[in-house]
Scaffold this active site. Structure first.
Site, PDB file in Angstrom:
ATOM      1  N   LYS A  15       0.924  -1.471  -0.083  1.00  0.00           N
ATOM      2  CA  LYS A  15       0.233   0.102   0.002  1.00  0.00           C
ATOM      3  C   LYS A  15       0.920   1.314   0.094  1.00  0.00           C
ATOM      4  O   LYS A  15       0.653   2.273  -0.884  1.00  0.00           O
ATOM      5  CB  LYS A  15      -0.889   0.118   1.234  1.00  0.00           C
ATOM      6  CG  LYS A  15      -1.919  -1.086   1.553  1.00  0.00           C
ATOM      7  CD  LYS A  15      -2.863  -0.749   2.685  1.00  0.00           C
ATOM      8  CE  LYS A  15      -2.091  -0.884   3.771  1.00  0.00           C
ATOM      9  NZ  LYS A  15      -1.401  -2.182   4.233  1.00  0.00           N
ATOM     10  N   ARG A  90      -9.430   1.474   9.300  1.00  0.00           N
ATOM     11  CA  ARG A  90      -8.749   0.081   9.616  1.00  0.00           C
ATOM     12  C   ARG A  90      -9.807  -0.538  10.613  1.00  0.00           C
ATOM     13  O   ARG A  90      -9.420  -1.817  10.799  1.00  0.00           O
ATOM     14  CB  ARG A  90      -7.497   0.383  10.384  1.00  0.00           C
ATOM     15  CG  ARG A  90      -6.171  -0.184   9.841  1.00  0.00           C
ATOM     16  CD  ARG A  90      -5.259  -0.024  10.651  1.00  0.00           C
ATOM     17  NE  ARG A  90      -3.924  -0.868  10.352  1.00  0.00           N
ATOM     18  CZ  ARG A  90      -2.979  -0.180   9.788  1.00  0.00           C
ATOM     19  NH1 ARG A  90      -2.986   1.102   9.257  1.00  0.00           N
ATOM     20  NH2 ARG A  90      -1.825  -0.808   9.552  1.00  0.00           N
ATOM     21  N   ARG A 129      11.307  -5.799   4.706  1.00  0.00           N
ATOM     22  CA  ARG A 129      11.298  -4.181   4.255  1.00  0.00           C
ATOM     23  C   ARG A 129      12.010  -3.242   5.108  1.00  0.00           C
ATOM     24  O   ARG A 129      12.519  -3.376   6.146  1.00  0.00           O
ATOM     25  CB  ARG A 129       9.804  -3.528   4.840  1.00  0.00           C
ATOM     26  CG  ARG A 129       9.306  -2.279   4.792  1.00  0.00           C
ATOM     27  CD  ARG A 129       7.927  -2.031   4.657  1.00  0.00           C
ATOM     28  NE  ARG A 129       7.391  -2.364   6.048  1.00  0.00           N
ATOM     29  CZ  ARG A 129       5.986  -2.160   6.381  1.00  0.00           C
ATOM     30  NH1 ARG A 129       5.166  -1.859   5.209  1.00  0.00           N
ATOM     31  NH2 ARG A 129       5.516  -2.583   7.281  1.00  0.00           N
ATOM     32  N   ARG A 162      11.360  -1.202  10.491  1.00  0.00           N
ATOM     33  CA  ARG A 162      10.410  -0.509  11.235  1.00  0.00           C
ATOM     34  C   ARG A 162      10.298  -1.366  12.559  1.00  0.00           C
ATOM     35  O   ARG A 162      10.710  -2.710  12.687  1.00  0.00           O
ATOM     36  CB  ARG A 162       9.108  -0.509  10.723  1.00  0.00           C
ATOM     37  CG  ARG A 162       8.906   0.568   9.993  1.00  0.00           C
ATOM     38  CD  ARG A 162       7.596   0.654   9.309  1.00  0.00           C
ATOM     39  NE  ARG A 162       6.489  -0.214   9.910  1.00  0.00           N
ATOM     40  CZ  ARG A 162       5.256  -0.004   9.297  1.00  0.00           C
ATOM     41  NH1 ARG A 162       5.006   0.570   8.161  1.00  0.00           N
ATOM     42  NH2 ARG A 162       4.105  -0.639  10.144  1.00  0.00           N
ATOM     43  N   ARG A 173      -0.344  -7.884  13.808  1.00  0.00           N
ATOM     44  CA  ARG A 173      -1.036  -7.054  13.067  1.00  0.00           C
ATOM     45  C   ARG A 173      -1.799  -7.644  12.140  1.00  0.00           C
ATOM     46  O   ARG A 173      -2.914  -7.161  11.634  1.00  0.00           O
ATOM     47  CB  ARG A 173       0.141  -6.232  12.322  1.00  0.00           C
ATOM     48  CG  ARG A 173       0.935  -5.482  13.175  1.00  0.00           C
ATOM     49  CD  ARG A 173       2.322  -4.908  12.720  1.00  0.00           C
ATOM     50  NE  ARG A 173       2.421  -4.391  11.383  1.00  0.00           N
ATOM     51  CZ  ARG A 173       3.521  -4.587  10.634  1.00  0.00           C
ATOM     52  NH1 ARG A 173       4.373  -5.001  10.915  1.00  0.00           N
ATOM     53  NH2 ARG A 173       3.448  -3.620   9.553  1.00  0.00           N
TER      54      ARG A 173
HETATM   55  P1  AMP Z   1       1.019   1.122   9.270  1.00  0.00           P
HETATM   56  O1  AMP Z   1       2.313   1.927   9.079  1.00  0.00           O
HETATM   57  O2  AMP Z   1      -0.270   1.314   8.389  1.00  0.00           O
HETATM   58  O3  AMP Z   1       1.459  -0.273   9.010  1.00  0.00           O
HETATM   59  O4  AMP Z   1       0.760   1.293  10.713  1.00  0.00           O
HETATM   60  C1  AMP Z   1       1.635   1.028  11.635  1.00  0.00           C
HETATM   61  C2  AMP Z   1       0.886   0.955  12.979  1.00  0.00           C
HETATM   62  O5  AMP Z   1       0.338   2.144  13.276  1.00  0.00           O
HETATM   63  C3  AMP Z   1      -0.399  -0.101  12.772  1.00  0.00           C
HETATM   64  O6  AMP Z   1      -0.006  -1.481  13.303  1.00  0.00           O
HETATM   65  C4  AMP Z   1      -0.967   0.617  14.378  1.00  0.00           C
HETATM   66  O7  AMP Z   1      -0.549   0.185  15.461  1.00  0.00           O
HETATM   67  C5  AMP Z   1      -0.915   2.015  13.659  1.00  0.00           C
HETATM   68  N1  AMP Z   1      -1.931   2.593  13.134  1.00  0.00           N
HETATM   69  C6  AMP Z   1      -1.923   2.987  11.753  1.00  0.00           C
HETATM   70  N2  AMP Z   1      -3.006   3.389  11.286  1.00  0.00           N
HETATM   71  C7  AMP Z   1      -4.137   3.269  12.300  1.00  0.00           C
HETATM   72  C8  AMP Z   1      -5.136   3.204  12.378  1.00  0.00           C
HETATM   73  N3  AMP Z   1      -6.234   3.595  11.154  1.00  0.00           N
HETATM   74  N4  AMP Z   1      -6.060   2.691  13.300  1.00  0.00           N
HETATM   75  C9  AMP Z   1      -5.505   2.335  14.271  1.00  0.00           C
HETATM   76  N5  AMP Z   1      -4.124   2.066  14.363  1.00  0.00           N
HETATM   77  C10 AMP Z   1      -3.354   2.540  13.473  1.00  0.00           C
END
Ligand code: AMP
Length: 220
Positions: A15, A90, A129, A162, A173
């Site tokens: 994404k 989400r 990654r 990360r 996740r």
């Molecule tokens: P991502 O970079 O999108 O993989 O997000 C990394 C982490 O940020 C996720 O595993 C959640 O802990 C938090 N996070 C990001 N976006 C959201 C969201 N819309 N709702 C809840 N947690 C989020």
């Protein structure tokens, strides 16, 4: 007419990589809620510290923290022509709150692009990654390595892993995705707003497919 695009898909579907390219192509901002939270965490704001505790474990940050962050961001002038949301919504509650906020801001319902990948391929994508600390370019040590180990091809920045790309956090996740995010596919499908893209194709082919969906959608 301004159009909000949602990039949906499990962690590791690509994404972020695709959103960067498509946003550049369309000249609209790429809004990654994960990036916003990581920036807040590195500045040690109270939101950032609360979010980091959840993120490092692979858990979702509560909806009541997420919705105002996105609404604030969508109200910025650079979103006038549209925006790509990557990582939001989400949960169903977030999707409902997005619908309400778009109508408050005077924007149409979003177009949702679901990048589909098999769960087995996701682990390799996530453990491999690496992200440039300077420009955010995303690499994969197995699938799309940089020319020089640990160094960004674009700007020579340092590539970092990360904190939540470890096996335990990845497991949680993926559970959160199955439990909380997967229902969004039916939710947007039933509204007629969902388009499916095969995330196993070559990145350039995926980008072309995403752009064709956007361009045939009559908005941008
Ligand atoms: P991502 O970079 O999108 O993989 O997000 C990394 C982490 O940020 C996720 O595993 C959640 O802990 C938090 N996070 C990001 N976006 C959201 C969201 N819309 N709702 C809840 N947690 C989020």
């Amino acid at each position: 007419m301004a159009q909000i695009l949602i990039f949906l898909g499990p962690p590791g579907a690509g994404k972020g990589t695709q959103a960067r390219v498509v946003a550049r192509e369309l000249g609209i901002p790429h809004i990654s809620t994960g990036d916003i939270l990581r920036a807040a965490a590195s500045k040690k704001t109270s939101l950032g510290l609360a979010a980091k505790a959840k993120m490092d474990k692979g858990q979702l940050v509560p909806d009541d923290l997420m919705c105002p962050i996105v609404e604030d961001r969508l109200c910025q002038p650079d979103c006038k022509e549209g925006a790509i949301l990557d990582g939001f919504p989400r949960t169903l509650a977030q999707a409902e709150c997005l619908t309400a906020m778009l109508s408050r801001v005077g924007l149409d319902e979003p177009l949702v692009l679901n990048i589909h990948v098999e769960p087995e391929s996701v682990i390799k994508r996530l453990t491999g990654r690496r992200t440039c600390q300077t420009c955010g370019e995303i690499y994969n040590v197995y699938l799309n390595p940089p020319l020089r180990d640990g160094i960004c091809d674009q700007d020579g920045g340092q590539l970092v892993q990360r904190a939540d790309d470890n096996e335990e956090a990845i497991r949680i996740r993926l559970q959160a995705y199955d439990h909380d995010t997967l229902p969004l596919i039916d939710y947007y499908q039933s509204k007629g707003h969902l388009r499916q893209v095969d995330g196993n194709e070559e990145p350039e082919a995926i980008t072309a497919k995403l752009l064709s969906f956007v361009k045939t959608h009559d908005y941008l």
